[in-house]
Design an enzyme around this catalytic site. Structure first.
Site, PDB file in Angstrom:
ATOM      1  N   HIS A  11      -1.356  -1.828   7.096  1.00  0.00           N
ATOM      2  CA  HIS A  11      -0.772  -1.377   5.837  1.00  0.00           C
ATOM      3  C   HIS A  11      -0.433  -2.568   4.935  1.00  0.00           C
ATOM      4  O   HIS A  11       0.183  -3.532   5.394  1.00  0.00           O
ATOM      5  CB  HIS A  11       0.490  -0.571   6.190  1.00  0.00           C
ATOM      6  CG  HIS A  11       1.157   0.073   5.028  1.00  0.00           C
ATOM      7  ND1 HIS A  11       2.514  -0.006   4.824  1.00  0.00           N
ATOM      8  CD2 HIS A  11       0.673   0.832   4.012  1.00  0.00           C
ATOM      9  CE1 HIS A  11       2.828   0.687   3.743  1.00  0.00           C
ATOM     10  NE2 HIS A  11       1.738   1.195   3.230  1.00  0.00           N
ATOM     11  N   HIS A  53       2.337  -3.765  -5.024  1.00  0.00           N
ATOM     12  CA  HIS A  53       2.781  -2.385  -4.793  1.00  0.00           C
ATOM     13  C   HIS A  53       3.688  -1.867  -5.901  1.00  0.00           C
ATOM     14  O   HIS A  53       3.491  -0.762  -6.403  1.00  0.00           O
ATOM     15  CB  HIS A  53       3.508  -2.307  -3.448  1.00  0.00           C
ATOM     16  CG  HIS A  53       4.012  -0.933  -3.119  1.00  0.00           C
ATOM     17  ND1 HIS A  53       5.210  -0.443  -3.589  1.00  0.00           N
ATOM     18  CD2 HIS A  53       3.464   0.062  -2.381  1.00  0.00           C
ATOM     19  CE1 HIS A  53       5.388   0.790  -3.135  1.00  0.00           C
ATOM     20  NE2 HIS A  53       4.336   1.124  -2.400  1.00  0.00           N
TER      21      HIS A  53
HETATM   22  O1  G3P Z   1      -2.137   4.390   1.353  1.00  0.00           O
HETATM   23  C1  G3P Z   1      -1.103   4.652   2.248  1.00  0.00           C
HETATM   24  C2  G3P Z   1       0.212   4.080   1.783  1.00  0.00           C
HETATM   25  O2  G3P Z   1       0.010   2.756   1.384  1.00  0.00           O
HETATM   26  C3  G3P Z   1       0.815   4.859   0.641  1.00  0.00           C
HETATM   27  O3  G3P Z   1       2.101   4.482   0.334  1.00  0.00           O
HETATM   28  O4  G3P Z   1       3.772   3.372  -1.037  1.00  0.00           O
HETATM   29  O5  G3P Z   1       2.840   2.190   0.927  1.00  0.00           O
HETATM   30  O6  G3P Z   1       1.459   2.515  -1.106  1.00  0.00           O
HETATM   31  P1  G3P Z   1       2.551   3.065  -0.247  1.00  0.00           P
HETATM   32 MG    MG Z   2      -0.454   1.692  -0.422  1.00  0.00          MG
END
Ligand code: G3P
Ligand code: MG
Length: 244
Positions: A11, A53
């Site tokens: 992630h 992000h």
């Molecule tokens: O794509 C999965 C996840 O990254 C979505 O949430 O807020 O971490 O971008 P976020």
């Molecule tokens: Mg994401």
């Protein structure tokens, strides 16, 4: 299952082991044996797709203000790693182009999350899709995803050959209808809203279901064994030895 991509996805590049959405994170992920990564892409004030992000710079860099109002020259001066640990100090805020190049060099498959700043859904999707097509033109394609329906529509029209994932927090009752209308390959939902019923619905429709963000190794393995196509994980160190 109709899923040919990695089943464990780091992630925000390197999960919790590196500053999020950085080239250092990609190196850490590859070093830990990850085959797939996810990262978020937003447009700078100059319209350049970069990895970040939040809509603002404060949390993950030493800058201030809105990403969409900051020029590339100003962004190039920022430290996107020092907040995570001294060993990452001076880590640059990467352009999408640099991240794509490094993914390819390291053999990492990518899920590119289109993360528009407020009101920039169409423009962000158009630029990210066009650039993704260009950056991976002679390599296995990345998967584009977004929480934004508009972004997915624009990406579909700009680069129809690139696979797309419908990203949601809680899946709406008509998720399958939406997914089909957007021509998406996969559904990505939050761990909090994952359930057996959703998995059964996805299985019946032959739609790969991905779950984010899972940080308990046993939970991740159980999800994968139950038929979840892939999990997004921050603790990439916990699953480095797991094989399918
Ligand atoms: O794509 C999965 C996840 O990254 C979505 O949430 O807020 O971490 O971008 P976020
Ligand atoms: Mg994401």
């Amino acid at each position: 299952m109709n899923w040919i991509y990695p089943r464990i996805i780091a992630h925000r590049c390197g999960g919790a082991l590196a500053p999020e959405n950085t080239l250092a994170g990609l190196r850490v992920a590859a070093g830990r044996g990850c085959k797939g990564v996810e990262f978020d892409v937003m447009l700078s004030g100059d319209g350049t797709p970069i990895l970040i992000h939040d809509e603002t710079l404060e949390r993950t860099t030493d800058g201030r203000g809105r990403v969409a109002e900051t020029s590339d020259a100003e962004l190039a001066r920022l430290d996107a790693g020092g907040w995570h640990g001294a060993q990452f100090a001076g880590e640059p805020l990467p352009s999408f182009g640099d991240a794509a190049e490094l993914c390819r060099a390291l053999g990492l498959w990518a899920n590119v999350e289109i993360k528009p700043s407020t009101g920039a859904d169409a423009e962000t999707a158009r630029r990210v899709a066009a650039l993704a097509r260009e950056l991976w033109r002679d390599a296995p394609s990345p998967l584009l995803s977004s929480f934004s329906t508009e972004a997915l529509e624009v990406a579909r029209d700009a680069a129809p050959e690139l696979p797309r994932g419908l990203l949601v927090d809680a899946p709406p009752a008509d998720w399958l209808k939406r997914l089909r209308r957007l021509g998406c390959l996969s559904l990505h939902c939050s761990r909090r809203h994952f359930g057996r019923r959703l998995l059964d619905e996805a299985r019946r429709a032959d739609v790969p279901l991905l779950v984010y963000t899972v940080n308990d190794a046993e939970d991740a393995i159980q999800l994968l064994r139950s038929g979840v196509a892939a999990v997004f994980i921050d603790r990439i160190d916990l699953l480095s030895g797991w094989t399918e």
